[in-house]
Design a protein around this motif. Structure first.
Motif: not given
Length: 500
Positions: A197-198, A215, A219, A222-223, A226, A242
């Motif tokens: 995914y990432n 989004r 998330h 988890n950003t 990324q 976000h």
RNA sequence: GGCGCCAUGGUGUAGUUGGUUAACACGCCGCCCUCUCAAGGCGGAGAGCGCGAGUUCGAGCCUCGCUGGCGCUACCA
């Protein structure tokens, strides 16, 4: 630089409310900035992704009026080669490494608990760095050799040991996270080297030249991962914004398993919502224009939308599973009613039409010789309706002779007064002679008849309502008479006498 | 467990650079209108701004602590 945003759902079910809202916010932002609104289907999880889900997402966006994405839909699974190439390049550059540790299969269902347990035991065993990996510093030549020899490996990003990751979120402000909190995340699975995914998100967002990532807040943490990938790839990071989550009344994340169809956008379509109304409602979940305005057209939504108006605390979607009248958020229902009663009739009629068609109540005359009558009737009954379903439900008696009598209405307005058995046919006789047939003339006639017979006009009015519509509630009765016309009115009055 | 985010009536929100009785909408209650039910009009109950300190002449707005909720933490997305 022109703004480019994307909505990137994974097609593993219907379109979730939260996702629909994220799509809406992306769309509004794009339209507001004169940018592009893109759509990417994140179907990398082949097990769970279905074409049907993709279709329903597309339909949902279409229904909401935001299905006009500006470029071809991107299917993430088709970019797997690019994702893989990016990861492999990172190995060459020393920014990622092959991890030859045998793959451990984890039971999908219990991950959360496993994570907690793993963390607990790791903390107990002193000095265990959960990021330590024997292959992290394997010389590139040896790594290449073993890889070429066919030894299975996963690819992990090499996260710096010291320092911290930081980025600015438009909504949540500066986000900082220590590198020590971030594992060397897996970019490619061992075995088939399929991207995770990432990695896929970042590579696709770069490829699609996305400038703003809007989004869900789930998330947010988890950003950082990324951002690390962007940096490894040597690409500037986009702007992140976000969105607060939408919670159920018990403050839990809204989910299909726990909350059922209320969270599905298609439910609202199927249960007679006006797209504009639901869109309007959705826009106000987690965003506010800053003043008291609530009813806003699409144009107003666009012109008033801003990322700054998004706030940080989660919103509760308020409904009550045990009360059918509160099957969804009351305010959404109210807003839908508001739209139904105030929107231009010519916009409402097509929606009513399709509702009537599916209920088998539509007649072509309604757009031909009976058009004026039809529109007057719809305009009359829409005043107290909540959804489009009401037109085929409560509205049925207006459009068809095949309708039901509400037992309670019959008891209250017909059976309660035995004289009605005789009065109703006489009233019918009386009304039969009214000329011309208008709201006023019928009222005059009915009231005169009431005087004559010595009963209250209300008795006649309320019994007539039930006689003509089968219901105890409805519009002003003389408007109902007017819309029903003479012969239908008279017939129903006579027929109803048998119910007394 | 760790890390992060959040916290204004039941719900959605407003609350400008800290400054009069905390505002709006939904929902709820009552009154008016009235042939019913809505709509509409009027009024009301409901938060003293999660809790506790601190700064200040003054804090929902600033600081700290606590609590609670949520999220993330996976070779899921």
């Amino acid at each position: 630089m022109t703004v480019r945003v994307r909505f990137a759902p994974s097609p593993t079910g219907y379109l979730h409310l939260g996702a629909a809202r994220a799509a809406l916010f992306n769309w509004l932002f794009a339209r507001k900035c004169g940018g592009k609104f893109l759509l990417r289907i994140e179907d990398t999880d082949l097990q769970r992704s279905t074409d049907e889900s993709t279709r329903s997402i597309l339909e949902g966006l279409e229904w909401l009026g935001i299905g006009d994405y500006d470029e071809e839909v991107v299917f993430q699974s088709r970019n797997a080669d690019k994702h893989r190439a990016a990861a492999l390049r990172l190995i060459e550059e020393g920014k990622a490494y092959r991890d030859f540790t045998p793959k451990e299969d984890r039971a999908d269902a219990n991950v959360k608990r496993e994570i907690a347990e793993r963390a607990r035991t790791a903390a107990a065993v002193e000095g265990v760095d959960h990021r330590s990996n024997p292959y992290r510093d394997l010389p590139l030549e040896e790594s290449n050799r073993r890889g070429a020899a066919g030894e299975p490996f996963a690819v992990r990003l090499k996260v710096a040991r010291e320092g911290r990751s930081r980025f600015e979120d438009v909504v949540y402000g500066e986000q900082v996270r220590d590198y020590s909190e971030i594992e060397d995340l897996v970019l490619l699975r061992s075995g088939d080297l399929s991207p995770l995914y990432n990695l896929s998100v970042v590579v696709d967002d770069i490829e699609m030249a996305v400038t703003h990532v809007i989004r869900g807040q789930d998330h947010l943490t988890n950003t950082h991962k990324q951002v690390l990938i962007y940096q490894a790839l040597g690409t500037p990071v986009p702007v992140f914004a976000h969105l607060p989550l939408i919670l159920a009344p018990n403050k839990a994340k809204l989910s299909k398993r726990k909350h059922g169809e209320v969270v599905s956008l298609t439910t609202y379509r199927d249960r007679g919502f006006i797209p504009a109304a639901f869109r309007n409602f959705l826009a106000l979940l987690g965003w506010s224009p800053g003043d008291d305005r609530e009813i806003m057209s699409l144009e107003e939504l666009i012109s008033r939308f801003s990322l700054e108006g998004i706030h940080r605390s989660n919103a509760v979607f308020n409904f009550n599973e045990r009360d059918a009248r509160q099957w969804t958020d009351q305010k959404a229902l109210w807003m839908n009613a508001e739209y139904i009663r105030t929107m231009p009739l010519e916009e409402l009629v097509p929606m009513v039409r399709s509702e009537l068609e599916s209920a088998g109540l539509w007649r072509p005359e309604y757009v031909a010789e009976e058009r004026a009558w039809f529109e007057r009737t719809i305009d009359l009954i829409r005043q107290r309706f909540y959804t489009l379903k009401d037109f085929s439900g409560q509205g049925r008696a207006y459009l068809s002779d095949d309708f039901e009598f509400d037992p309670q209405a019959v008891a209250k307005n017909l059976k309660k007064e035995p004289r009605l058995r005789e009065l109703l046919p006489r009233l019918a006789d009386h009304l039969e002679r009214v000329e011309p047939w208008t709201t006023e003339t019928v009222e005059t006639a009915l009231r005169a008849f009431a005087d004559e017979t010595g009963v209250k006009a209300g008795l006649l009015i309320n019994s007539s309502r039930t006689a003509l519509t089968g219901q105890a509630v409805g519009p002003s009765m003389f408007d109902v008479f007017d819309v029903f016309g003479r012969s239908r009115s008279v017939k129903r009055l006579r027929d109803a006498a048998q119910l007394v």
